[in-house]
Design a protein around this motif. Structure first.
Motif, PDB file in Angstrom:
ATOM      1  N   MET A 106       0.835  -1.192   0.000  1.00  0.00           N
ATOM      2  CA  MET A 106       0.000   0.000   0.000  1.00  0.00           C
ATOM      3  C   MET A 106       0.868   1.239   0.000  1.00  0.00           C
ATOM      4  O   MET A 106       2.029   1.210   0.372  1.00  0.00           O
ATOM      5  CB  MET A 106      -0.954   0.008   1.194  1.00  0.00           C
ATOM      6  N   LYS A 107       0.338   2.382  -0.416  1.00  0.00           N
ATOM      7  CA  LYS A 107       1.116   3.595  -0.563  1.00  0.00           C
ATOM      8  C   LYS A 107       1.146   4.385   0.734  1.00  0.00           C
ATOM      9  O   LYS A 107       0.491   4.074   1.715  1.00  0.00           O
ATOM     10  CB  LYS A 107       0.536   4.444  -1.692  1.00  0.00           C
ATOM     11  N   TYR A 108       1.932   5.475   0.718  1.00  0.00           N
ATOM     12  CA  TYR A 108       2.004   6.340   1.875  1.00  0.00           C
ATOM     13  C   TYR A 108       0.626   6.858   2.263  1.00  0.00           C
ATOM     14  O   TYR A 108      -0.190   7.197   1.425  1.00  0.00           O
ATOM     15  CB  TYR A 108       2.834   7.588   1.553  1.00  0.00           C
ATOM     16  N   ILE A 109       0.390   6.964   3.574  1.00  0.00           N
ATOM     17  CA  ILE A 109      -0.772   7.677   4.077  1.00  0.00           C
ATOM     18  C   ILE A 109      -0.274   8.560   5.206  1.00  0.00           C
ATOM     19  O   ILE A 109       0.278   8.075   6.190  1.00  0.00           O
ATOM     20  CB  ILE A 109      -1.864   6.722   4.586  1.00  0.00           C
ATOM     21  N   ALA A 110      -0.444   9.876   5.070  1.00  0.00           N
ATOM     22  CA  ALA A 110       0.117  10.804   6.026  1.00  0.00           C
ATOM     23  C   ALA A 110      -0.729  10.868   7.281  1.00  0.00           C
ATOM     24  O   ALA A 110      -1.930  10.662   7.264  1.00  0.00           O
ATOM     25  CB  ALA A 110       0.200  12.205   5.403  1.00  0.00           C
ATOM     26  N   HIS A 162       9.344  -6.393  -3.057  1.00  0.00           N
ATOM     27  CA  HIS A 162       8.292  -5.509  -2.574  1.00  0.00           C
ATOM     28  C   HIS A 162       8.895  -4.181  -2.131  1.00  0.00           C
ATOM     29  O   HIS A 162       9.888  -3.721  -2.705  1.00  0.00           O
ATOM     30  CB  HIS A 162       7.537  -6.210  -1.444  1.00  0.00           C
ATOM     31  N   PHE A 163       8.361  -3.585  -1.089  1.00  0.00           N
ATOM     32  CA  PHE A 163       8.849  -2.325  -0.525  1.00  0.00           C
ATOM     33  C   PHE A 163       8.228  -2.159   0.847  1.00  0.00           C
ATOM     34  O   PHE A 163       7.397  -2.983   1.266  1.00  0.00           O
ATOM     35  CB  PHE A 163       8.489  -1.141  -1.434  1.00  0.00           C
ATOM     36  N   SER A 164       8.629  -1.130   1.582  1.00  0.00           N
ATOM     37  CA  SER A 164       8.039  -0.907   2.899  1.00  0.00           C
ATOM     38  C   SER A 164       7.914   0.584   3.178  1.00  0.00           C
ATOM     39  O   SER A 164       8.715   1.393   2.712  1.00  0.00           O
ATOM     40  CB  SER A 164       8.878  -1.580   3.997  1.00  0.00           C
ATOM     41  N   ASN A 165       6.896   0.927   3.933  1.00  0.00           N
ATOM     42  CA  ASN A 165       6.732   2.270   4.505  1.00  0.00           C
ATOM     43  C   ASN A 165       5.559   2.209   5.467  1.00  0.00           C
ATOM     44  O   ASN A 165       4.710   1.334   5.369  1.00  0.00           O
ATOM     45  CB  ASN A 165       6.503   3.347   3.433  1.00  0.00           C
ATOM     46  N   GLU A 185      10.442   5.315   4.066  1.00  0.00           N
ATOM     47  CA  GLU A 185      10.439   4.496   2.853  1.00  0.00           C
ATOM     48  C   GLU A 185      11.609   3.517   2.865  1.00  0.00           C
ATOM     49  O   GLU A 185      12.781   3.900   2.880  1.00  0.00           O
ATOM     50  CB  GLU A 185      10.525   5.395   1.622  1.00  0.00           C
ATOM     51  N   ASN A 186      11.294   2.222   2.898  1.00  0.00           N
ATOM     52  CA  ASN A 186      12.262   1.128   2.803  1.00  0.00           C
ATOM     53  C   ASN A 186      13.296   1.115   3.921  1.00  0.00           C
ATOM     54  O   ASN A 186      14.394   0.586   3.757  1.00  0.00           O
ATOM     55  CB  ASN A 186      12.958   1.159   1.434  1.00  0.00           C
ATOM     56  N   LYS A 187      12.932   1.651   5.086  1.00  0.00           N
ATOM     57  CA  LYS A 187      13.824   1.568   6.243  1.00  0.00           C
ATOM     58  C   LYS A 187      13.747   0.203   6.922  1.00  0.00           C
ATOM     59  O   LYS A 187      14.627  -0.139   7.707  1.00  0.00           O
ATOM     60  CB  LYS A 187      13.496   2.676   7.251  1.00  0.00           C
ATOM     61  N   THR A 188      12.672  -0.529   6.677  1.00  0.00           N
ATOM     62  CA  THR A 188      12.588  -1.904   7.164  1.00  0.00           C
ATOM     63  C   THR A 188      12.567  -2.844   5.968  1.00  0.00           C
ATOM     64  O   THR A 188      12.091  -2.499   4.884  1.00  0.00           O
ATOM     65  CB  THR A 188      11.332  -2.135   8.019  1.00  0.00           C
TER      66      THR A 188
END
Length: 364
Positions: free
Chosen positions: A1-5, A222-225, A236-239
């Motif tokens: 899923m994308k960023y949600i502020a 994949h990716f993480s945030n 973004e992608n720190k984990t």
């Protein structure tokens, strides 16, 4: 899923919780493990995929991808369905029992009679994303049946694939007993609430024994945030992200986590051999606005079938679709399953499918 502020106050609260944490954290990065970092200036601490530029997909369905199926009974076209088909009889004797709660949440009973949970999320998203998602574009899903307290207390280990809200819910963690082991990707522990949790962070291809089981953390694509405070903080992608491979006396079960297709599946097969039971995602790949991105980080059903072939799975259990899903990147609740059945026949796949409805279980 994308960023949600969300608000700065929420970010500060998370920071305070992390700084005051008394959780017990072990970090496994043995010499033969793998981690890949970004080379971008200022972001060299961020993880990247093993094959970041991959886009050479072996098969792509472009026409008539969602054929009708008599195996599915639906309330509306491809929506709120029940699978009524007979799964292929198998002669496996692996000792694994698999129960699917919905979306990516599974309970695994192992050959040595331990109980593991993959990505347990039994409620909606954590606050504040639960209401932000609802207001922006989403909706509340049908919640899966909550496991009983006795089931949660009997859980030996919980394994998370990545920190996205639909795979990691802090509100569910407190329900587990103090003896539960939590296995996570690198960089994950700081996202846990304070509670004296026993956490093991792992790099790709790191392993940890649990009872008579060997548990391996393996790559995903994949990716993480999780946190975005515009102009102040982002993660973004720190984990890291990935999947889990369980092994007991040569019998294996693989949970891929959220992932797109890439050569990492071949690499996993080369390292561990053919896989007995494969739990592979088939949903969240559709986007009219960003089709390339969604395809990169989530597999289409045909991607999953190719991955299953490369892993030489003896049986494939698909997930990600369903009545308890959020339908992010999906046409309908069961469109991905219709496409899987279509492509399984069209590709003449020899990989047996075992399709579950939410709440069902099977022993292999």
């Amino acid at each position: 899923m994308k960023y949600i502020a969300f608000s700065l106050a929420s970010a500060l609260a998370l920071c305070i919780a992390a700084c005051s944490s008394i959780n017990q954290t072990e970090r496994l990065t043995p010499p033969d493990s793998v981690v890949k970092y970004s080379s971008m200036e200022g972001y060299q601490d961020r993880f990247i995929n093993l094959f970041p530029k991959f886009k050479d997909y072996p098969v792509t369905c472009n026409e008539d991808c969602y054929q009708p199926s008599e195996l599915l009974t639906c309330n509306e076209p491809m929506e709120q369905c029940t699978y009524n088909g007979d799964s292929t009889p198998l002669s496996l004797d692996t000792g694994y029992t698999v129960k699917w709660y919905g979306h990516a949440s599974f309970r695994i009973t192992t050959p040595d009679n331990q109980q593991f949970l993959f990505d347990p999320v039994f409620n909606q998203f954590d606050w504040p994303v639960n209401w932000a998602f609802r207001l922006s574009a989403g909706f509340n899903r049908n919640e899966p049946q909550q496991p009983s307290d006795s089931v949660l207390n009997a859980t030996d280990a919980v394994m998370y694939s990545h920190i996205h809200y639909d795979h990691f819910n802090k509100g569910d963690i407190q329900a587990f007993s103090a003896d539960t082991a939590f296995l996570t990707p690198l960089g994950f522990a700081e996202h846990f609430p304070d509670g004296d949790f026993n956490i093991t962070e792992m790099a790709w291809y790191a392993s940890k024994p649990l009872g008579k089981m060997n548990v391996h953390f393996v790559p995903g694509h994949h990716f993480s945030n999780r946190i975005l405070v515009p102009y102040l903080y982002e993660d973004e992608n720190k984990t890291l992200w990935g999947g889990w491979l369980l092994e007991h006396q040569g019998n294996t079960l693989f949970f891929a986590g959220d992932t797109g297709y890439s050569p990492h599946f071949k690499q996993i097969r080369e390292k561990y051999g053919e896989i007995d039971v494969c739990l592979l995602p088939i949903a969240s790949y559709f986007s009219a606005e960003s089709p390339a991105f969604y395809r990169k980080v989530h597999m289409t059903p045909e991607d999953a079938l190719i991955a299953a072939k490369e892993l030489n799975c003896k049986v494939m259990v698909p997930w990600g679709y369903g009545n308890n899903s959020w339908k992010m990147g999906d046409k309908t609740s069961h469109s991905a399953l219709f496409r899987l059945l279509t492509m399984h026949e069209r590709l003449a796949s020899e990989i047996p499918l075992h399709i579950l409805n939410e709440g069902e279980q099977v022993s292999f």
